[in-house]
Design an enzyme around this catalytic site. Structure first.
Site, PDB file in Angstrom:
ATOM      1  CG  HIS A  53      -2.084   0.913   1.113  1.00  0.00           C
ATOM      2  ND1 HIS A  53      -3.110   0.725   0.212  1.00  0.00           N
ATOM      3  CD2 HIS A  53      -2.395   2.046   1.789  1.00  0.00           C
ATOM      4  CE1 HIS A  53      -3.997   1.695   0.340  1.00  0.00           C
ATOM      5  NE2 HIS A  53      -3.584   2.517   1.287  1.00  0.00           N
ATOM      6  CG  HIS A  99     -10.559   3.750   2.463  1.00  0.00           C
ATOM      7  ND1 HIS A  99     -11.126   4.104   3.651  1.00  0.00           N
ATOM      8  CD2 HIS A  99      -9.215   3.852   2.666  1.00  0.00           C
ATOM      9  CE1 HIS A  99     -10.185   4.426   4.527  1.00  0.00           C
ATOM     10  NE2 HIS A  99      -9.022   4.284   3.946  1.00  0.00           N
TER      11      HIS A  99
END
Length: 739
Positions: A53, A99
């Site tokens: 990430h 998300h």
């Protein structure tokens, strides 16, 4: 009392680093870099900063393929958002962010904080956010849990966006079984900036103070970046502590205060960055590393909302609504006074150093001391093995799907009731899309359009991706995603400028998945080069798998275009009876990956529709020229459901009809051939339009009619449908399914 942290010996012998996300080889590399075994805090720093990430360690080799430069690019990848030039000293900043994992575990807060995070990325550049879009993927709406996810995600997006006062103006939603346990929530923010105000996320100037502003730090979101970098499991649903909680009213204050600093104190502001994924450690180490500097942080000075927080917790927390500023020495009081006017804390928590080290001090002791570049820049990069899935060749050789079309109107109605095609009004009406009063084209047309105050210009924006095509052929599907986004911009009267990409894929450690990532990037790159839309920002979300079951490849394309004159704004709906209807582009019997195939076969297979990028570019340029010359009354791209769905949608708003004769058999009414546009022109403009389009595959089909009937003819065959009946089905499908 705080818990006792594991010792360096325990971390090594019990392999605690694995629980934190580091592999054996990565842990050994950390030991080699430091010349010793890392303590618990240091292990935590490396585990989040070396997560996919934050580091893109699995995707970097692929990301390098993307074209990122162009004369229109003011800021490319590497900062909070990319920026393109729209003339008059103005730029447009934009970025998409995912998300996904948090939105499955805690859909309301997961979606809301996704919105908050992307807004901060944009205003950290110095841009005022003017619009939000989203790209959502869910499973079929046939279970209570699926309905719950949709309702809560939409409520989270609406709750945050409406409260902060930024209009949510567009987006897309697709429903497929592969997203049942892997929903995708991608948020895009668009902002407007004066080119002179562009900021960098950097901390430079030895001795310059680093300031923490915004909300206090809590324990929410710790290891959120790591959580987003592993495959999901049913047990993962319990990881609610990794999901942050947002406060849009705090964010509104933070936004205005930061923009005030940028506008009025740019001479003393060195750098500014959002505390997003991996929180304080990510923002601070990246800011120092970019500037070739070091950083010393005093954890005792970090504003905390919980007792006995450890340095590890403070550094890794992903509490929302926080920013990090670097300012020039001697000017701290000015900055504090400005933030105090907004009721916000602004606290010095450290300073820039010249040793390129990242030093953390707590209670007078050094609790972490590591090379800053090792955290921010030197994560290992993996060239994963890649392997073509067996299904790909099988799809190439498969006999083409032939739809059952005995009842054309019946199929038409069924398609309009499919949630991927049906009206999304029930969803977008929960968003305030008119706040700020600059929204010129509201949700429901091909692209959203927002006016640029003080000019005759507007910004067109869209998000697009048909992941079914990518499942069949990721390279072709990737190119189609870019082409369709550009089509939507052009149909709205805009010139496509650049893209942001939200790359959502499964587990990259599986060679077949990494092959999908590589091929999709090849397709996206080819289309971006042909259409002159460089990739200027983006996000990678991998490991979208639950218990071994993954998603279709879903690289969401967010695109922005410039409408040079408000008079060029064009929408998809027919305007007046008597207007002449044209079809640009060729229709073939292409049903693989189509909504019709999914409806009738219950699965997706076969060859993806063909795309010729040179033809695509030519048609887009011709259509944009026609729009700019004032020849076009309406324009609509042909996407899911093909010609039949596009024609119906064009009639709905004004309750008009259409009488057309098509150049293809009626069983191709719902083919999803690419590079096609449905256009209407006033009768007095017909000759000029036809002359402009001469020698191209452009077909005069018929006229818009005053009655509410659609008649479609091919030679001796004809079908007739009532606009009001089709619209009722189209508008009622999603509210009915969500009951």
């Amino acid at each position: 009392m705080p818990n006792m942290e594991p010792t360096t010996k325990e971390i090594k012998e019990q392999k605690i680093y694995q629980e934190m996300g580091l592999t054996d080889s990565e842990y050994e590399l950390v030991c080699s870099i430091l010349g010793r075994e890392p303590n618990y805090t240091e292990t935590g720093l490396f585990s989040v900063m070396w997560s996919e990430h934050c580091s893109y360690k699995n995707s970097k080799p692929v990301l390098r393929k993307f074209p990122t430069e162009g004369k229109q690019v003011l800021q490319g990848p590497g900062e909070g958002a990319g920026i393109v030039d729209i003339g008059d000293g103005l730029g447009v900043a934009f970025k998409v962010e995912s998300h996904n994992h948090p939105s499955y575990v805690e859909p309301y807060q997961g979606a809301a904080t996704g919105v908050g995070g992307i807004i901060r990325d944009v205003f950290s550049m110095g841009a005022r956010p003017i619009a939000m879009l989203n790209s959502l993927r869910f499973g079929e709406l046939d279970t209570p849990h699926a309905k719950y996810l949709v309702s809560e995600v939409v409520a989270g997006i609406a709750g945050y966006g409406n409260s902060i006062g930024i209009p949510t103006v567009g987006g897309e939603i697709q429903f497929d079984p592969c997203y049942t346990k892997n929903p995708l929530v991608n948020a895009m923010c668009v902002g407007l900036i004066e080119a002179k105000d562009i900021q960098k996320g950097q901390a430079k100037g030895i001795g310059n103070p680093v300031m923490y502003v915004g909300a206090k730090t809590g324990r929410d979101g710790i290891h959120g970046a790591t959580f987003a970098s592993v495959e999901f499991s049913e047990e993962g649903e319990q990881q609610r502590s990794a999901v942050q909680v947002g406060d849009p009213f705090m964010e509104k204050l933070l936004l205005e205060a930061c923009l005030d600093v940028i506008r009025d104190h740019s001479d003393i502001l060195v750098g500014i960055q959002d505390m997003g994924a991996a929180g304080l450690v990510s923002s601070s180490s990246e800011m120092a590393s970019k500037a070739g500097a070091g950083l010393e942080l005093i954890m005792d000075d970090v504003p905390q909302r919980e007792l006995n927080m450890t340095p590890y917790e403070m550094l890794l927390s992903e509490s929302q609504e926080r920013m990090l500023l670097c300012v020039k020495k001697g000017h701290v009081e000015e900055i504090q006074a400005l933030f105090e006017r907004y009721g916000l804390e602004a606290v010095v928590i450290g300073q820039v150093t010249d040793d390129k080290m990242y030093k953390i001090i707590h209670h007078g002791e050094v609790v972490a001391n590591v090379p800053v570049d090792a955290l921010a820049e030197d994560a290992p990069v993996y060239h994963k093995p890649s392997k073509e899935p067996a299904r790909y060749q099988a799809f190439q050789e498969e006999k083409a799907f032939v739809p059952a079309m005995d009842d054309v109107v019946g199929v038409w109605k069924e398609l309009l009731a499919q949630p991927t095609i049906a009206s999304k009004r029930h969803i977008y009406e929960q968003y305030d899309y008119q706040v700020r009063t600059d929204t010129a084209v509201v949700p429901g047309s091909d692209a959203a359009i927002v006016r640029v105050r003080g000019t005759e210009k507007a910004i067109a924006m869209t998000t697009d991706c048909n992941s079914r095509y990518l499942y069949l052929d990721p390279e072709v599907g990737g190119a189609i995603a870019v082409a369709e986004a550009a089509r939507n911009i052009v149909c709205s009267g805009g010139k496509p400028l650049a893209i942001t990409d939200g790359l959502n894929f499964g587990n990259p450690e599986k060679p077949e998945i990494f092959w999908e990532i590589e091929k999709a990037a090849d397709g996206i790159s080819a289309a971006c080069l042909e259409l002159d839309t460089p990739v200027i920002s983006g996000n990678v979300s991998l490991y979208n798998e639950t218990d071994g079951t993954g998603i279709y490849p879903t690289p969401v394309i967010g695109m922005v275009g410039l409408v040079e004159d408000l008079a060029h704004i064009t929408t998809q709906d027919f305007k007046n009876s008597g207007d002449v209807i044209f079809l640009i582009g060729e229709t073939k019997a292409e049903y693989s990956g189509s909504e019709l195939q999914k409806l009738q076969q219950g699965k997706i297979s076969g060859r993806a529709p063909e795309l010729d990028l040179a033809t695509e570019k030519k048609y887009q340029q011709l259509l944009l020229t026609a729009i700019q010359e004032g020849l076009v009354a309406s324009s609509h791209d042909l996407a899911e459901g093909g010609f039949g769905v596009a024609l119906a949608e064009a009639t709905f708003k004004a309750g008009l009809g259409a009488d057309v004769e098509v150049p293809f058999a009626l069983n191709q009414l719902f083919s999803e051939s690419q590079s096609r546009f449905l256009v209407s022109v006033k009768p007095e403009n017909e000759a000029a339009f036809a002359q402009l389009m001469e020698l191209e595959k452009v077909y005069r089909l018929g006229v818009v009619t005053e009655d509410d009937t659609i008649r479609v003819k091919h030679k001796e065959d004809q079908v007739t449908a009532k606009t009001t009946e089709l619209r009722s089905i189209w508008e009622g499908a999603i509210p009915c399914l969500l009951k």
